[in-house]
Design a protein around this motif. Sequence first.
Motif, PDB file in Angstrom:
ATOM      1  N   SER A   1     -33.384 -31.824 -11.447  1.00 19.83           N
ATOM      2  CA  SER A   1     -32.440 -31.286 -12.666  1.00 19.83           C
ATOM      3  C   SER A   1     -32.626 -30.068 -13.059  1.00 19.83           C
ATOM      4  O   SER A   1     -31.110 -29.095 -12.318  1.00 19.83           O
ATOM      5  N   GLY A   2     -33.823 -29.714 -13.330  1.00 16.20           N
ATOM      6  CA  GLY A   2     -33.978 -28.471 -13.824  1.00 16.20           C
ATOM      7  C   GLY A   2     -33.308 -27.039 -13.105  1.00 16.20           C
ATOM      8  O   GLY A   2     -32.820 -26.438 -13.300  1.00 16.20           O
ATOM      9  N   VAL A   3     -34.032 -27.049 -11.304  1.00 11.67           N
ATOM     10  CA  VAL A   3     -34.472 -26.837 -10.656  1.00 11.67           C
ATOM     11  C   VAL A   3     -32.434 -26.151 -10.031  1.00 11.67           C
ATOM     12  O   VAL A   3     -32.146 -25.215 -10.131  1.00 11.67           O
ATOM     13  N   LEU A   4     -32.011 -27.806  -9.785  1.00 14.52           N
ATOM     14  CA  LEU A   4     -30.074 -27.750  -9.795  1.00 14.52           C
ATOM     15  C   LEU A   4     -29.351 -26.061 -10.371  1.00 14.52           C
ATOM     16  O   LEU A   4     -28.840 -26.156 -10.581  1.00 14.52           O
ATOM     17  N   SER A   5     -29.656 -27.009 -11.830  1.00 14.40           N
ATOM     18  CA  SER A   5     -28.909 -26.473 -13.508  1.00 14.40           C
ATOM     19  C   SER A   5     -28.880 -25.415 -13.047  1.00 14.40           C
ATOM     20  O   SER A   5     -28.410 -23.882 -13.434  1.00 14.40           O
ATOM     21  N   LYS A   6     -30.243 -24.838 -12.703  1.00 13.26           N
ATOM     22  CA  LYS A   6     -30.937 -23.159 -13.150  1.00 13.26           C
ATOM     23  C   LYS A   6     -30.468 -22.279 -12.262  1.00 13.26           C
ATOM     24  O   LYS A   6     -30.069 -20.884 -12.888  1.00 13.26           O
ATOM     25  N   GLY A   7     -30.092 -22.865 -10.857  1.00 12.76           N
ATOM     26  CA  GLY A   7     -29.413 -22.356  -9.997  1.00 12.76           C
ATOM     27  C   GLY A   7     -28.686 -21.953 -10.116  1.00 12.76           C
ATOM     28  O   GLY A   7     -27.431 -20.834  -9.547  1.00 12.76           O
ATOM     29  N   CYS A   8     -27.211 -23.146 -10.619  1.00  6.23           N
ATOM     30  CA  CYS A   8     -25.946 -22.619 -10.534  1.00  6.23           C
ATOM     31  C   CYS A   8     -25.850 -21.527 -11.663  1.00  6.23           C
ATOM     32  O   CYS A   8     -24.834 -20.532 -11.810  1.00  6.23           O
ATOM     33  N   VAL A   9     -26.191 -21.448 -12.596  1.00 10.04           N
ATOM     34  CA  VAL A   9     -26.361 -21.119 -13.699  1.00 10.04           C
ATOM     35  C   VAL A   9     -27.147 -18.985 -13.697  1.00 10.04           C
ATOM     36  O   VAL A   9     -26.714 -18.934 -15.035  1.00 10.04           O
TER      37      VAL A   9
END
Length: 326
Positions: free
Chosen positions: A232-240
């Motif tokens: 979850s952390g990797v995907l959310s950080k990559g988006c923003v």
Amino acid sequence: MVGFTEDAVSLSVLEYGLAGATSGVLCRAIISPLDVLKIRFQLQVEPLTRVGVVGGGKYHSIPQAVSTIVQEEGVRALWKGHIASQALALLYVSAQFITFELLTKKAWYCLPAQFHRPDLKSSVHFLCGGLAGCTGTLVSTPVDVIRTRLVAQGEPRVYTSVTQAVRCMYTQEGIRSFYKGLLPSLYLVFPNAGLAFAFYSVFNEMWTKYTQKNGETKQAGVMQSLCCGAVSGVLSKGCVYPLDFTKKRLQVQGFDRARAQFGVVRHYTGLSHCLVSVVREEGLLGLYKGMWPSTLKAAVSVGITFGVYEQLCICLQYRKQHYSRS
């Protein structure tokens, strides 16, 4: 489970805050070196090319950056601003989880029953998580600005302690200096926190669905919490990520003396000016400087934060349930 469900033992605001603060402080102690690396890369205007190459920057890779920082500033430099970081974690994570739990409880009783379904619950968690992240940011932004400046400075230091940093910033730049970068912080944290909570809900449901046997229900295990949190952390950080990059650039405005030894110093008038200037001078990829240490940090930090928080909540719920029966 992170977030309110009617069949779970309800905890108090103090207990949610305790679980959040503990997870945040533990996580921050572990990931501090990655945070220092991320900030150094984000604040470097020059390209991430080797020293000696025309126009090359001071840092060009994670191993080289670690080696340079240790040689020039000592091992303790990897934990620069650690006291401020711990204060940030304590304020932000506790405020975030308290707000999230209260909002999801309110949503559970106010929204139609179909929003309790796994396929719709993630959208509720996105909205509640985004608002919870904004609450945590408003509470903790002054500490975040101080931490960024302590990490960003080289040797000799402009600020030798947190108290000196607070005093100098207030006398030289005024109270508004403690809220520099607040606007991009809020733009960043709503989707980032919202996506992290939403992804965590989705991956937890998937994990439970494919691992449970004969319809049995059980609490999330340590491995489940850590893995779902990390992804979850990797995907959310990559988006923003570009907004996180911009926030750091804006937070060190007016801090030129400590930044000069690291290379070129730029001045930005606001969020849009910073974004346009970086793309024009450093290219589109300039917005992704520090992406690798940031992604690694996101995986570790969100995994640990969600993992420790959920397991502590389970322990507190078990304790509460056990004592209520006795």
